[in-house]
Design a protein around this motif. Sequence first.
Motif, PDB file in Angstrom:
ATOM      1  N   ALA A 105       0.822  -1.211   0.000  1.00 42.67           N
ATOM      2  CA  ALA A 105       0.000   0.000   0.000  1.00 42.67           C
ATOM      3  C   ALA A 105       0.859   1.266   0.000  1.00 42.67           C
ATOM      4  O   ALA A 105       0.433   2.305  -0.478  1.00 42.67           O
ATOM      5  N   VAL A 106       2.067   1.180   0.566  1.00 37.01           N
ATOM      6  CA  VAL A 106       2.966   2.333   0.611  1.00 37.01           C
ATOM      7  C   VAL A 106       4.293   1.904   0.009  1.00 37.01           C
ATOM      8  O   VAL A 106       4.865   0.886   0.409  1.00 37.01           O
ATOM      9  N   THR A 107       4.770   2.666  -0.978  1.00 26.54           N
ATOM     10  CA  THR A 107       6.070   2.371  -1.577  1.00 26.54           C
ATOM     11  C   THR A 107       7.026   3.515  -1.290  1.00 26.54           C
ATOM     12  O   THR A 107       6.613   4.664  -1.122  1.00 26.54           O
ATOM     13  N   ALA A 108       8.294   3.180  -1.234  1.00 24.99           N
ATOM     14  CA  ALA A 108       9.326   4.167  -0.937  1.00 24.99           C
ATOM     15  C   ALA A 108       9.549   5.063  -2.160  1.00 24.99           C
ATOM     16  O   ALA A 108       9.807   4.563  -3.251  1.00 24.99           O
ATOM     17  N   PRO A 109       9.453   6.397  -1.992  1.00 17.08           N
ATOM     18  CA  PRO A 109       9.656   7.299  -3.123  1.00 17.08           C
ATOM     19  C   PRO A 109      11.124   7.342  -3.563  1.00 17.08           C
ATOM     20  O   PRO A 109      11.414   7.545  -4.735  1.00 17.08           O
ATOM     21  N   ILE A 110      12.027   7.174  -2.620  1.00 16.03           N
ATOM     22  CA  ILE A 110      13.469   7.096  -2.880  1.00 16.03           C
ATOM     23  C   ILE A 110      14.021   6.044  -1.924  1.00 16.03           C
ATOM     24  O   ILE A 110      13.299   5.517  -1.073  1.00 16.03           O
ATOM     25  N   ASP A 111      15.299   5.720  -2.048  1.00 20.16           N
ATOM     26  CA  ASP A 111      15.899   4.758  -1.128  1.00 20.16           C
ATOM     27  C   ASP A 111      15.698   5.219   0.308  1.00 20.16           C
ATOM     28  O   ASP A 111      15.876   6.400   0.620  1.00 20.16           O
ATOM     29  N   VAL A 112      15.319   4.277   1.171  1.00 22.07           N
ATOM     30  CA  VAL A 112      15.093   4.567   2.582  1.00 22.07           C
ATOM     31  C   VAL A 112      16.111   3.773   3.396  1.00 22.07           C
ATOM     32  O   VAL A 112      16.216   2.549   3.231  1.00 22.07           O
ATOM     33  N   ALA A 113      16.844   4.476   4.239  1.00 24.67           N
ATOM     34  CA  ALA A 113      17.863   3.825   5.068  1.00 24.67           C
ATOM     35  C   ALA A 113      17.229   2.905   6.096  1.00 24.67           C
ATOM     36  O   ALA A 113      16.081   3.103   6.514  1.00 24.67           O
ATOM     37  N   ALA A 114      17.969   1.915   6.524  1.00 21.98           N
ATOM     38  CA  ALA A 114      17.509   1.011   7.579  1.00 21.98           C
ATOM     39  C   ALA A 114      17.230   1.804   8.858  1.00 21.98           C
ATOM     40  O   ALA A 114      17.887   2.813   9.134  1.00 21.98           O
ATOM     41  N   ASN A 115      16.248   1.351   9.601  1.00 22.75           N
ATOM     42  CA  ASN A 115      15.888   1.924  10.907  1.00 22.75           C
ATOM     43  C   ASN A 115      15.499   3.395  10.857  1.00 22.75           C
ATOM     44  O   ASN A 115      15.778   4.156  11.778  1.00 22.75           O
ATOM     45  N   SER A 116      14.831   3.804   9.785  1.00 20.56           N
ATOM     46  CA  SER A 116      14.428   5.207   9.657  1.00 20.56           C
ATOM     47  C   SER A 116      12.926   5.402   9.447  1.00 20.56           C
ATOM     48  O   SER A 116      12.458   6.524   9.359  1.00 20.56           O
ATOM     49  N   VAL A 117      12.166   4.320   9.370  1.00 22.43           N
ATOM     50  CA  VAL A 117      10.710   4.398   9.213  1.00 22.43           C
ATOM     51  C   VAL A 117      10.082   4.253  10.597  1.00 22.43           C
ATOM     52  O   VAL A 117      10.325   3.277  11.293  1.00 22.43           O
ATOM     53  N   LYS A 118       9.304   5.257  10.995  1.00 29.12           N
ATOM     54  CA  LYS A 118       8.592   5.176  12.279  1.00 29.12           C
ATOM     55  C   LYS A 118       7.180   4.693  11.992  1.00 29.12           C
ATOM     56  O   LYS A 118       6.501   5.239  11.122  1.00 29.12           O
ATOM     57  N   SER A 119       6.762   3.680  12.715  1.00 30.16           N
ATOM     58  CA  SER A 119       5.453   3.084  12.441  1.00 30.16           C
ATOM     59  C   SER A 119       4.690   2.813  13.726  1.00 30.16           C
ATOM     60  O   SER A 119       5.279   2.484  14.756  1.00 30.16           O
ATOM     61  N   THR A 120       3.366   2.938  13.609  1.00 28.85           N
ATOM     62  CA  THR A 120       2.465   2.576  14.698  1.00 28.85           C
ATOM     63  C   THR A 120       1.323   1.769  14.100  1.00 28.85           C
ATOM     64  O   THR A 120       0.619   2.236  13.208  1.00 28.85           O
ATOM     65  N   LEU A 121       1.168   0.550  14.590  1.00 26.08           N
ATOM     66  CA  LEU A 121       0.087  -0.330  14.166  1.00 26.08           C
ATOM     67  C   LEU A 121      -0.943  -0.349  15.286  1.00 26.08           C
ATOM     68  O   LEU A 121      -0.613  -0.629  16.439  1.00 26.08           O
ATOM     69  N   THR A 122      -2.195  -0.012  14.951  1.00 23.63           N
ATOM     70  CA  THR A 122      -3.277  -0.028  15.937  1.00 23.63           C
ATOM     71  C   THR A 122      -4.144  -1.248  15.657  1.00 23.63           C
ATOM     72  O   THR A 122      -4.476  -1.533  14.503  1.00 23.63           O
ATOM     73  N   LEU A 123      -4.493  -1.951  16.723  1.00 25.84           N
ATOM     74  CA  LEU A 123      -5.275  -3.173  16.606  1.00 25.84           C
ATOM     75  C   LEU A 123      -6.434  -3.148  17.598  1.00 25.84           C
ATOM     76  O   LEU A 123      -6.321  -2.538  18.658  1.00 25.84           O
ATOM     77  N   THR A 124      -7.548  -3.785  17.230  1.00 25.43           N
ATOM     78  CA  THR A 124      -8.593  -3.976  18.229  1.00 25.43           C
ATOM     79  C   THR A 124      -8.114  -5.096  19.141  1.00 25.43           C
ATOM     80  O   THR A 124      -7.466  -6.045  18.710  1.00 25.43           O
ATOM     81  N   LYS A 125      -8.440  -4.942  20.418  1.00 24.37           N
ATOM     82  CA  LYS A 125      -8.009  -5.917  21.420  1.00 24.37           C
ATOM     83  C   LYS A 125      -9.254  -6.524  22.053  1.00 24.37           C
ATOM     84  O   LYS A 125     -10.042  -5.807  22.679  1.00 24.37           O
ATOM     85  N   ASN A 126      -9.440  -7.815  21.841  1.00 23.06           N
ATOM     86  CA  ASN A 126     -10.573  -8.550  22.407  1.00 23.06           C
ATOM     87  C   ASN A 126     -11.915  -7.952  21.989  1.00 23.06           C
ATOM     88  O   ASN A 126     -12.882  -7.983  22.744  1.00 23.06           O
ATOM     89  N   GLY A 127     -11.959  -7.353  20.797  1.00 18.40           N
ATOM     90  CA  GLY A 127     -13.205  -6.858  20.240  1.00 18.40           C
ATOM     91  C   GLY A 127     -13.654  -5.475  20.667  1.00 18.40           C
ATOM     92  O   GLY A 127     -14.524  -4.895  20.044  1.00 18.40           O
TER      93      GLY A 127
END
Length: 157
Positions: free
Chosen positions: A71-93
């Motif tokens: 869904a998301v592609t890198a526009p240019i080369d991205v160095a290792a350990n430089s993408v900050k991410s947060t995944l949100t999940l439902t927990k127990n419904g």
Amino acid sequence: MRHGKLGKALGSALAVGAALVGTLAMAPAAGAVNPDTATLGFDCGTYGKGTATLTATQDGTAATISVSTSAVTAPIDVAANSVKSTLTLTKNGSDTATFSGSSNPKIPSGSAVSTGPLTGTVASGDKLEATSLKVVVFGITATCKATGPQDPGPFVF
């Protein structure tokens, strides 16, 4: 007599070894998440749409989820350990859980973004299903919403 003492010592050593093997076989595992891999669709607005593969692991109450998404592609080369991410999940419904981190492999220009392991905390029996992913690359934030449920279903820790 020597063989008698040696035989007893060897027999004792074998008994201790067998007891240790039996104890190890009965020891609880560090934690098993099921399923350990799931897929789902993400809509990232102007940044694109695509599928994501989530891979989960567990060690006691500590858990990690790695994400690879087209869904998301890198526009240019991205160095290792430089993408900050947060995944949100439902927990127990009804509750929510977040997994976050800034660990990623080097991502070549035009390639799908991979991020993780993202870390979070779980309890035995927690059921988690991804609902959104926020990815920050070069200070640009892409917020992706799940377009359907995880397949084959939520992670059960």
